[in-house]
Scaffold this active site. Structure first.
Site, mmCIF file in Angstrom:
data_model
loop_
_atom_site.group_PDB
_atom_site.id
_atom_site.type_symbol
_atom_site.label_atom_id
_atom_site.label_comp_id
_atom_site.label_asym_id
_atom_site.label_seq_id
_atom_site.Cartn_x
_atom_site.Cartn_y
_atom_site.Cartn_z
ATOM 1 N N GLU A 238 9.859 -2.467 4.183
ATOM 2 C CA GLU A 238 10.028 -1.516 5.286
ATOM 3 C C GLU A 238 9.880 -2.285 6.592
ATOM 4 O O GLU A 238 9.154 -3.282 6.641
ATOM 5 C CB GLU A 238 8.900 -0.487 5.138
ATOM 6 C CG GLU A 238 8.948 0.710 5.997
ATOM 7 C CD GLU A 238 7.818 1.673 5.580
ATOM 8 O OE1 GLU A 238 8.062 2.567 4.764
ATOM 9 O OE2 GLU A 238 6.682 1.484 6.059
ATOM 10 N N HIS A 272 -6.508 -1.674 6.742
ATOM 11 C CA HIS A 272 -5.646 -0.491 6.604
ATOM 12 C C HIS A 272 -6.422 0.749 6.173
ATOM 13 O O HIS A 272 -5.848 1.703 5.682
ATOM 14 C CB HIS A 272 -4.489 -0.745 5.623
ATOM 15 C CG HIS A 272 -3.653 -1.935 5.968
ATOM 16 N ND1 HIS A 272 -2.979 -2.046 7.163
ATOM 17 C CD2 HIS A 272 -3.398 -3.075 5.290
ATOM 18 C CE1 HIS A 272 -2.344 -3.208 7.196
ATOM 19 N NE2 HIS A 272 -2.594 -3.857 6.072
ATOM 20 N N ARG A 327 -3.738 16.106 -0.998
ATOM 21 C CA ARG A 327 -5.140 16.458 -1.321
ATOM 22 C C ARG A 327 -5.909 16.644 -0.028
ATOM 23 O O ARG A 327 -5.381 16.368 1.045
ATOM 24 C CB ARG A 327 -5.762 15.302 -2.093
ATOM 25 C CG ARG A 327 -5.587 14.001 -1.313
ATOM 26 C CD ARG A 327 -6.296 12.830 -1.920
ATOM 27 N NE ARG A 327 -5.864 11.579 -1.338
ATOM 28 C CZ ARG A 327 -6.246 11.068 -0.188
ATOM 29 N NH1 ARG A 327 -7.093 11.736 0.574
ATOM 30 N NH2 ARG A 327 -5.796 9.922 0.252
HETATM 31 P P1 ADP Z 1 -1.690 3.354 1.801
HETATM 32 O O1 ADP Z 1 -1.160 4.498 1.023
HETATM 33 O O2 ADP Z 1 -1.876 2.115 0.969
HETATM 34 O O3 ADP Z 1 -2.879 3.699 2.638
HETATM 35 P P2 ADP Z 1 0.195 3.679 4.036
HETATM 36 O O4 ADP Z 1 1.660 3.589 3.865
HETATM 37 O O5 ADP Z 1 -0.405 5.023 4.247
HETATM 38 O O6 ADP Z 1 -0.513 2.935 2.803
HETATM 39 O O7 ADP Z 1 -0.247 2.751 5.251
HETATM 40 C C1 ADP Z 1 -1.592 2.506 5.572
HETATM 41 C C2 ADP Z 1 -1.664 1.670 6.826
HETATM 42 O O8 ADP Z 1 -0.927 0.432 6.658
HETATM 43 C C3 ADP Z 1 -1.069 2.329 8.061
HETATM 44 O O9 ADP Z 1 -1.957 3.191 8.721
HETATM 45 C C4 ADP Z 1 -0.748 1.096 8.880
HETATM 46 O O10 ADP Z 1 -1.945 0.563 9.446
HETATM 47 C C5 ADP Z 1 -0.249 0.084 7.848
HETATM 48 N N1 ADP Z 1 1.225 0.189 7.658
HETATM 49 C C6 ADP Z 1 1.879 0.784 6.637
HETATM 50 N N2 ADP Z 1 3.223 0.714 6.801
HETATM 51 C C7 ADP Z 1 3.441 0.067 7.968
HETATM 52 C C8 ADP Z 1 4.618 -0.292 8.715
HETATM 53 N N3 ADP Z 1 5.846 -0.012 8.284
HETATM 54 N N4 ADP Z 1 4.437 -0.935 9.894
HETATM 55 C C9 ADP Z 1 3.195 -1.222 10.366
HETATM 56 N N5 ADP Z 1 2.061 -0.930 9.703
HETATM 57 C C10 ADP Z 1 2.161 -0.273 8.528
#
Ligand code: ADP
Length: 483
Positions: A238, A272, A327
């Site tokens: 992505e 994260h 959830r």
């Molecule tokens: P998870 O389900 O593992 O928590 P997420 O997709 O919800 O993963 O992303 C968690 C965090 O990772 C986000 O809040 C951000 O900090 C970082 N992140 C995820 N995708 C991106 C992206 N495309 N660009 C920048 N940071 C990202």
């Protein structure tokens, strides 16, 4: 049924002193409103710690008996002590007390529970668990197994939400296993990109790739982490959103209709994972715009229960859908303080079969709320710090809420999540809330384990934080706070 029960019929006429034969006649001619849905009598909380206690309190408010399962680490914990019924799980691996699907289903049956509340983590997003409960005629307080399966796959979820009109970041619509395919895609969408696990959660395995030569190893690393953490090595690529903020929307749906409770801002993260959450963050216009989209997204998949739609928002203010958390979330409490609605209760009510008890117009926002996660971790490296709490005093007073299972003498286990307490404040506005949080943090006493209070205290005084100048890189950019 009591033969003198007042009955509400379709045309809103109240018949007083009806008899059973009146009811039979009314049923036969079909003029009765659908029978009120049966409320749950007893619910199994398949969780532990602060969220188990949080759910238990609401079940009691609702007149529902609360049952719980527990392993030996939690035998003296508050939720276990307070539960109406409890099943001890004598297991070697502490996680098995909460993760063994058949054992949890059996406990629900043995204790005569008509529903299971999964909280967050553990089995909350496990479609196999939901299916087993469905087979046993026990209600899962959350969405259906099919919806969980769909949303649990980030690639599928992205596609479904794109189809519903939500904005997503550019990226692969299928799993990627070859570095050459990944780098061709990165050439197209532009570096940097991020490789993420399709089954991901908790920020596990994510790799940021700045240039082509990094792909081979980053892809392998993400795949192997995904395989060991989720048993699924599918990953996707992505666009990496630079300078992004994390903004998420709280949704409640009844399987047909959805409403939203506005946004939470959760950009202060370590690895994260969120440390500070607050809200509101957007203008009413933007809230309405994104809120309407997330409701459409939830309705498009027949969502039932509480959900959080997570987004990244770039420096231009554009939104990119990340994922749906199907959830109750750790930070639902922030929304409760600014909207005045008990989200856990609402989740239970729709699970009981009630239609949405609120309309979108009923949701209003007042003041500002901030939550600090008081993890038992050292405030520099975030290494878990298990142990006994010798002293433990939490603040209270106007505009302060603490959700915790901790108490003096509590033995913080090292085998579970390190969340010890959630400290929340409400203020008239953000400045007021920040001031109140400083006082609340100063008033909190925890000895025996290391915790994040010193870090939160510094954040509350930091200039970028005070100015709201915060992105997901906040902690990386403010290493001085970790001193
Ligand atoms: P998870 O389900 O593992 O928590 P997420 O997709 O919800 O993963 O992303 C968690 C965090 O990772 C986000 O809040 C951000 O900090 C970082 N992140 C995820 N995708 C991106 C992206 N495309 N660009 C920048 N940071 C990202």
């Amino acid at each position: 049924m009591d033969s003198k029960t007042p009955l509400l019929i379709k045309q809103s006429i109240l018949i007083i002193n009806v008899t059973d034969s009146d009811i039979m006649t009314a049923l036969l001619i079909g003029c009765l409103a659908p029978p009120p849905t049966m409320g749950f009598k007893k619910v199994l909380i398949a969780n532990r710690g602060e969220i188990a206690l949080r759910i238990m309190r609401t079940l009691r408010d609702m007149g529902i008996e609360a049952a719980i399962i527990y392993g030996k680490e939690d035998r003296l914990s508050l939720p276990v002590q307070l539960a109406d019924d409890a099943t001890f799980r004598d297991v070697i691996n502490p996680l098995d007390a909460y993760l063994d699907i058949e054992a949890v289903v059996q406990a629900a049956k043995d204790m005569g529970c008509d529903a299971v509340h999964p909280g967050y983590g553990f089995l909350a997003e496990n479609a196999g668990f939901v299916k087993r409960l469905e087979e046993e005629g026990i209600t899962f307080i959350g969405p259906s197994a099919d919806v969980i399966t769909l949303l649990g796959d980030k690639i599928e979820a992205r596609a479904a939400m794109e189809a519903a009109g939500l904005p997503t970041a550019k990226g692969s619509s299928e799993p990627i296993s070859e570095a050459s395919v990944a780098s061709a895609l990165a050439d197209e969408i532009g570096y940097p990109v991020i490789i993420k696990a399709a089954a991901g959660g908790g920020g596990i395995g994510m790799q940021i790739v700045e240039k082509e030569s990094e792909f081979e190893s980053a892809l392998k690393l993400c795949q192997s982490r995904a395989k060991s953490a989720f048993g699924d090595d599918r990953v996707f690529v992505e666009k990496y959103i630079q300078g992004a903020q994390h903004v998420e929307f709280q949704v409640l749906a009844d399987g047909t209709n959805a409403i939203h409770f506005g946004e939470r801002f959760c950009s202060i993260q370590r690895r994260h994972q969120k440390l500070v959450e607050e809200g509101p963050w957007l203008t009413p216009e933007k809230r309405h715009e994104i809120g309407s989209l997330v409701c459409k997204g939830a309705e498009s998949v027949g969502y039932k229960g509480l959900a959080t739609f997570e987004f990244l928002r770039d420096a231009n203010g554009d939104f990119y859908f990340l994922e749906v958390n199907p959830r109750v979330q750790v930070e639902h409490t922030v929304t409760e303080l600014i909207t005045g609605h008990n989200l856990v209760e609402l989740g239970v009510r729709v699970a009981q079969g009630e239609a949405l008890p609120l309309k979108q117009e009923d949701i209003t926002w007042r003041g500002h709320s901030i939550q600090c996660r008081l993890n038992a971790e050292d405030p520099a490296e975030f290494i878990p710090s298990p142990g006994r709490l010798w002293e433990c005093h939490f603040p209270s007073g106007f505009g302060v809420r603490v959700d915790t299972h901790a108490h003096p003498g509590y033995e913080m286990p090292g085998c579970f999540d390190s969340l010890l307490a959630k400290l929340l404040v409400w203020g008239r506005d953000r400045e007021d809330a920040i001031r109140r949080m400083r006082t609340a943090l100063d008033e909190t006493v925890i000895t025996g384990v290391e915790h994040l209070i010193p870090l939160h205290r510094r954040i509350m005084d930091e200039e970028d934080f005070m100015n709201g100048d915060i992105t997901i890189q906040y902690i990386d950019m403010h290493q001085e706070l970790l001193g």
